[in-house]
Scaffold this motif. Structure first.
Motif, PDB file in Angstrom:
ATOM      1  N   GLU A  18       0.830  -1.208   0.000  1.00 58.06           N
ATOM      2  CA  GLU A  18       0.000   0.000   0.000  1.00 58.06           C
ATOM      3  C   GLU A  18       0.865   1.258   0.000  1.00 58.06           C
ATOM      4  O   GLU A  18       0.525   2.252  -0.645  1.00 58.06           O
ATOM      5  N   HIS A  19       1.984   1.200   0.719  1.00 61.23           N
ATOM      6  CA  HIS A  19       2.902   2.341   0.754  1.00 61.23           C
ATOM      7  C   HIS A  19       3.485   2.616  -0.624  1.00 61.23           C
ATOM      8  O   HIS A  19       3.593   3.778  -1.057  1.00 61.23           O
ATOM      9  N   LEU A  20       3.859   1.555  -1.332  1.00 61.21           N
ATOM     10  CA  LEU A  20       4.411   1.722  -2.675  1.00 61.21           C
ATOM     11  C   LEU A  20       3.372   2.290  -3.635  1.00 61.21           C
ATOM     12  O   LEU A  20       3.678   3.169  -4.449  1.00 61.21           O
ATOM     13  N   ILE A  21       2.131   1.813  -3.547  1.00 59.78           N
ATOM     14  CA  ILE A  21       1.065   2.339  -4.407  1.00 59.78           C
ATOM     15  C   ILE A  21       0.815   3.810  -4.099  1.00 59.78           C
ATOM     16  O   ILE A  21       0.685   4.642  -5.008  1.00 59.78           O
ATOM     17  N   ALA A  22       0.758   4.147  -2.813  1.00 62.45           N
ATOM     18  CA  ALA A  22       0.510   5.534  -2.418  1.00 62.45           C
ATOM     19  C   ALA A  22       1.631   6.451  -2.889  1.00 62.45           C
ATOM     20  O   ALA A  22       1.388   7.585  -3.338  1.00 62.45           O
ATOM     21  N   THR A  23       2.876   5.969  -2.802  1.00 59.79           N
ATOM     22  CA  THR A  23       4.010   6.767  -3.256  1.00 59.79           C
ATOM     23  C   THR A  23       3.941   6.994  -4.758  1.00 59.79           C
ATOM     24  O   THR A  23       4.104   8.124  -5.245  1.00 59.79           O
ATOM     25  N   ALA A  24       3.706   5.932  -5.514  1.00 61.24           N
ATOM     26  CA  ALA A  24       3.604   6.061  -6.974  1.00 61.24           C
ATOM     27  C   ALA A  24       2.415   6.934  -7.358  1.00 61.24           C
ATOM     28  O   ALA A  24       2.508   7.722  -8.312  1.00 61.24           O
ATOM     29  N   VAL A  38      11.349   2.854 -11.914  1.00 60.81           N
ATOM     30  CA  VAL A  38      11.334   2.049 -10.695  1.00 60.81           C
ATOM     31  C   VAL A  38      12.280   2.652  -9.663  1.00 60.81           C
ATOM     32  O   VAL A  38      11.970   2.736  -8.479  1.00 60.81           O
ATOM     33  N   ARG A  39      13.455   3.081 -10.106  1.00 61.88           N
ATOM     34  CA  ARG A  39      14.432   3.649  -9.192  1.00 61.88           C
ATOM     35  C   ARG A  39      13.891   4.902  -8.514  1.00 61.88           C
ATOM     36  O   ARG A  39      14.069   5.093  -7.301  1.00 61.88           O
ATOM     37  N   ALA A  40      13.224   5.765  -9.290  1.00 62.35           N
ATOM     38  CA  ALA A  40      12.686   6.996  -8.716  1.00 62.35           C
ATOM     39  C   ALA A  40      11.587   6.696  -7.694  1.00 62.35           C
ATOM     40  O   ALA A  40      11.517   7.327  -6.634  1.00 62.35           O
ATOM     41  N   ILE A  41      10.719   5.739  -8.008  1.00 62.73           N
ATOM     42  CA  ILE A  41       9.644   5.374  -7.071  1.00 62.73           C
ATOM     43  C   ILE A  41      10.235   4.774  -5.808  1.00 62.73           C
ATOM     44  O   ILE A  41       9.827   5.111  -4.690  1.00 62.73           O
ATOM     45  N   ALA A  42      11.210   3.868  -5.966  1.00 68.16           N
ATOM     46  CA  ALA A  42      11.830   3.233  -4.806  1.00 68.16           C
ATOM     47  C   ALA A  42      12.525   4.259  -3.922  1.00 68.16           C
ATOM     48  O   ALA A  42      12.419   4.213  -2.685  1.00 68.16           O
ATOM     49  N   ARG A  43      13.238   5.199  -4.546  1.00 67.04           N
ATOM     50  CA  ARG A  43      13.926   6.222  -3.766  1.00 67.04           C
ATOM     51  C   ARG A  43      12.922   7.070  -2.984  1.00 67.04           C
ATOM     52  O   ARG A  43      13.131   7.382  -1.810  1.00 67.04           O
ATOM     53  N   GLU A  44      11.841   7.453  -3.643  1.00 67.89           N
ATOM     54  CA  GLU A  44      10.823   8.256  -2.974  1.00 67.89           C
ATOM     55  C   GLU A  44      10.155   7.475  -1.851  1.00 67.89           C
ATOM     56  O   GLU A  44       9.786   8.045  -0.810  1.00 67.89           O
ATOM     57  N   ALA A  45       9.980   6.167  -2.051  1.00 66.81           N
ATOM     58  CA  ALA A  45       9.334   5.320  -1.044  1.00 66.81           C
ATOM     59  C   ALA A  45      10.275   4.937   0.089  1.00 66.81           C
ATOM     60  O   ALA A  45       9.834   4.419   1.120  1.00 66.81           O
ATOM     61  N   GLY A  46      11.577   5.148  -0.121  1.00 68.52           N
ATOM     62  CA  GLY A  46      12.544   4.821   0.916  1.00 68.52           C
ATOM     63  C   GLY A  46      12.875   3.346   1.002  1.00 68.52           C
ATOM     64  O   GLY A  46      13.157   2.823   2.079  1.00 68.52           O
ATOM     65  N   VAL A  47      12.839   2.662  -0.156  1.00 69.57           N
ATOM     66  CA  VAL A  47      13.144   1.229  -0.182  1.00 69.57           C
ATOM     67  C   VAL A  47      14.145   0.945  -1.299  1.00 69.57           C
ATOM     68  O   VAL A  47      14.381   1.790  -2.170  1.00 69.57           O
ATOM     69  N   ALA A  48      14.711  -0.269  -1.289  1.00 76.50           N
ATOM     70  CA  ALA A  48      15.611  -0.687  -2.362  1.00 76.50           C
ATOM     71  C   ALA A  48      14.812  -0.946  -3.638  1.00 76.50           C
ATOM     72  O   ALA A  48      13.626  -1.308  -3.591  1.00 76.50           O
TER      73      ALA A  48
END
Length: 208
Positions: A18-24, A38-48
């Motif tokens: 849910e956190h990843l969906i909300a971030t995207a 993917v890299r930009a979304i992951a960085r914004e979400a704070g995950v690898a």
């Protein structure tokens, strides 16, 4: 013992998915889908980067869910639609038209980049099979009004819905052709144009 919660979610009731969906969803609402990596979304979400693939088959699936979440968020802001049997039929149709054009206008920036990605559009279509989007509600509304006797028993409600949806889609196509300048992007469909559409839907165009 339950699995340890990811550091980025401590103090948050949402799951990592849910956190990843909300971030995207937040990112595409602000910048659209074009160039969203993917890299930009992951960085914004704070995950690898690879974490996304633990929850989604690919980027298109994640963006499809994010786009669906964005549409739902816009719909919540637009409020409720008239119920069958309530109020004046013509006024109700005007409300559906205003809602539909406002919805399309609001989601256009996020949707524009998706049009160049058939995979994303296919995933978006599959992301929610509830049959509860604006077009489906319009068709259900017209069918209910027909069942209540407020429309002719042989009324072609699906065709009427397609006419109304077409006006909203025309707004999007105009933006694609002419660009998103205010000159070609009025705040709303004019009252006269809305009245003309409602009259055509309810009364037809053949001589009586």
């Amino acid at each position: 013992m339950s699995p340890r919660k990811a550091a980025v979610l401590r103090g948050d009731d949402r799951s990592l998915r849910e956190h990843l969906i909300a971030t995207a969803e937040r990112m595409l609402a602000e910048h659209g889908t074009a160039g969203l990596t993917v890299r930009a979304i992951a960085r914004e979400a704070g995950v690898a980067d690879g974490v996304l693939y633990n929850h989604f088959a690919d980027k298109e699936e994640l963006l499809a869910h994010a786009l669906r979440a964005h549409v739902r968020a816009v719909e919540r802001e637009l409020g409720t639609l008239p119920e069958p049997g309530s109020g004046d039929l013509a006024a109700n149709l005007r409300a559906y038209i205003r809602y539909g054009t406002a919805l399309h206008r609001a989601i256009f920036p996020a949707l524009a980049g998706a049009l160049a990605s058939p995979g994303l559009l296919a995933s978006f279509t599959r992301a929610d099979g509830s049959g509860d989007d604006w077009r489906d509600r319009l068709v259900h509304y017209l069918r209910a009004e027909r069942d209540l006797g407020r429309l002719a028993p042989d009324a072609r409600v699906e065709a009427a819905a397609e006419m109304i949806v077409g006006v909203c889609h025309e707004t999007v196509l105009t933006l694609l052709i002419h660009g998103a300048s205010r000159e070609h992007h009025p705040e709303q469909v004019s009252a006269q144009r809305t009245d003309d559409l409602v009259t055509a839907v309810l009364n037809g165009i053949a001589p009586r």
